[in-house]
Design a protein around this motif. Structure first.
Motif, short mmCIF file in Angstrom:
data_model
loop_
_atom_site.label_atom_id
_atom_site.label_comp_id
_atom_site.label_asym_id
_atom_site.label_seq_id
_atom_site.Cartn_x
_atom_site.Cartn_y
_atom_site.Cartn_z
N ARG A 1 0.83 -1.21 0.00
CA ARG A 1 0.00 0.00 0.00
C ARG A 1 0.86 1.25 0.00
O ARG A 1 0.61 2.21 -0.73
CB ARG A 1 -0.91 -0.02 1.23
N ARG A 2 1.92 1.25 0.83
CA ARG A 2 2.82 2.41 0.88
C ARG A 2 3.56 2.58 -0.43
O ARG A 2 3.77 3.70 -0.91
CB ARG A 2 3.80 2.26 2.04
N GLU A 3 3.98 1.47 -1.03
CA GLU A 3 4.69 1.55 -2.30
C GLU A 3 3.79 2.12 -3.40
O GLU A 3 4.22 2.95 -4.20
CB GLU A 3 5.19 0.18 -2.71
N ARG A 4 2.54 1.67 -3.45
CA ARG A 4 1.61 2.19 -4.45
C ARG A 4 1.36 3.68 -4.26
O ARG A 4 1.31 4.43 -5.23
CB ARG A 4 0.29 1.43 -4.40
N ALA A 5 1.23 4.13 -3.03
CA ALA A 5 1.02 5.55 -2.76
C ALA A 5 2.24 6.36 -3.18
O ALA A 5 2.10 7.43 -3.78
CB ALA A 5 0.73 5.76 -1.28
N ALA A 6 3.42 5.86 -2.91
CA ALA A 6 4.64 6.56 -3.31
C ALA A 6 4.76 6.61 -4.82
O ALA A 6 5.16 7.62 -5.39
CB ALA A 6 5.86 5.87 -2.71
N ARG A 7 4.38 5.51 -5.48
CA ARG A 7 4.47 5.47 -6.93
C ARG A 7 3.50 6.47 -7.57
O ARG A 7 3.85 7.16 -8.53
CB ARG A 7 4.17 4.06 -7.42
N VAL A 8 2.30 6.59 -7.02
CA VAL A 8 1.32 7.56 -7.53
C VAL A 8 1.86 8.98 -7.36
O VAL A 8 1.75 9.80 -8.28
CB VAL A 8 -0.04 7.38 -6.81
N LYS A 9 2.46 9.25 -6.22
CA LYS A 9 3.03 10.58 -5.97
C LYS A 9 4.14 10.89 -6.96
O LYS A 9 4.19 11.98 -7.53
CB LYS A 9 3.56 10.65 -4.54
N ILE A 10 5.03 9.94 -7.18
CA ILE A 10 6.15 10.15 -8.11
C ILE A 10 5.63 10.36 -9.53
O ILE A 10 6.09 11.25 -10.25
CB ILE A 10 7.13 8.97 -8.04
N GLU A 11 4.66 9.55 -9.94
CA GLU A 11 4.10 9.69 -11.29
C GLU A 11 3.42 11.04 -11.46
O GLU A 11 3.51 11.65 -12.54
CB GLU A 11 3.14 8.55 -11.58
N ALA A 12 2.76 11.54 -10.43
CA ALA A 12 2.13 12.85 -10.50
C ALA A 12 3.18 13.94 -10.67
O ALA A 12 3.00 14.88 -11.46
CB ALA A 12 1.28 13.10 -9.26
N VAL B 1 6.17 13.57 -12.02
CA VAL B 1 6.74 13.44 -13.37
C VAL B 1 5.79 14.04 -14.40
O VAL B 1 6.21 14.77 -15.31
CB VAL B 1 7.04 11.95 -13.68
N ASP B 2 4.49 13.75 -14.27
CA ASP B 2 3.51 14.31 -15.20
C ASP B 2 3.49 15.83 -15.13
O ASP B 2 3.40 16.51 -16.15
CB ASP B 2 2.11 13.77 -14.91
N LYS B 3 3.59 16.37 -13.93
CA LYS B 3 3.61 17.82 -13.75
C LYS B 3 4.82 18.42 -14.46
O LYS B 3 4.70 19.43 -15.17
CB LYS B 3 3.64 18.17 -12.27
N ARG B 4 5.99 17.80 -14.29
CA ARG B 4 7.19 18.31 -14.95
C ARG B 4 7.07 18.23 -16.48
O ARG B 4 7.50 19.13 -17.19
CB ARG B 4 8.42 17.51 -14.50
N ARG B 5 6.48 17.15 -16.96
CA ARG B 5 6.29 17.01 -18.42
C ARG B 5 5.38 18.11 -18.95
O ARG B 5 5.63 18.68 -20.01
CB ARG B 5 5.72 15.65 -18.76
N ARG B 6 4.29 18.38 -18.22
CA ARG B 6 3.38 19.45 -18.66
C ARG B 6 4.08 20.80 -18.65
O ARG B 6 3.90 21.61 -19.56
CB ARG B 6 2.14 19.47 -17.78
N GLU B 7 4.88 21.06 -17.61
CA GLU B 7 5.60 22.33 -17.53
C GLU B 7 6.58 22.46 -18.69
O GLU B 7 6.69 23.53 -19.31
CB GLU B 7 6.34 22.43 -16.20
N ARG B 8 7.30 21.39 -18.99
CA ARG B 8 8.25 21.44 -20.11
C ARG B 8 7.53 21.63 -21.44
O ARG B 8 8.00 22.36 -22.31
CB ARG B 8 9.09 20.17 -20.15
N ALA B 9 6.40 20.97 -21.60
CA ALA B 9 5.63 21.12 -22.84
C ALA B 9 5.14 22.55 -22.98
O ALA B 9 5.18 23.12 -24.08
CB ALA B 9 4.46 20.14 -22.86
N ALA B 10 4.70 23.14 -21.88
CA ALA B 10 4.24 24.53 -21.92
C ALA B 10 5.40 25.47 -22.24
O ALA B 10 5.23 26.42 -23.03
CB ALA B 10 3.60 24.91 -20.60
#
Length: 60
Positions: A30-41, A43-52
């Motif tokens: 459960r902790r690993e899944r929560a950490a993975r969701v946080k990391i993916e969020a 990464v997605d935020k950084r990708r959107r910022e770079r695309a912008a």
């Protein structure tokens, strides 16, 4: 009476250990899944910022 306790206590002890180990696995997963969701969020935020930024540099 003592023979019955001697026969029943070891399986009960093993059951308790089994429950503790399985619970630890579930909580760790459960902790690993929560950490993975946080990391993916993040990464997605950084990708959107770079695309912008790339869009702005292409348009500007």
């Amino acid at each position: 009476m003592n023979e019955i306790l001697a026969a029943v206590l070891p399986p009960i002890g093993i059951l308790i250990l089994f429950v503790i180990v399985i619970r630890a696995f579930v909580l760790a997963d459960r902790r690993e899944r929560a950490a993975r969701v946080k990391i993916e969020a993040e990464v997605d935020k950084r990708r959107r910022e770079r695309a912008a930024e790339n869009q702005q540099s292409e348009n500007g």
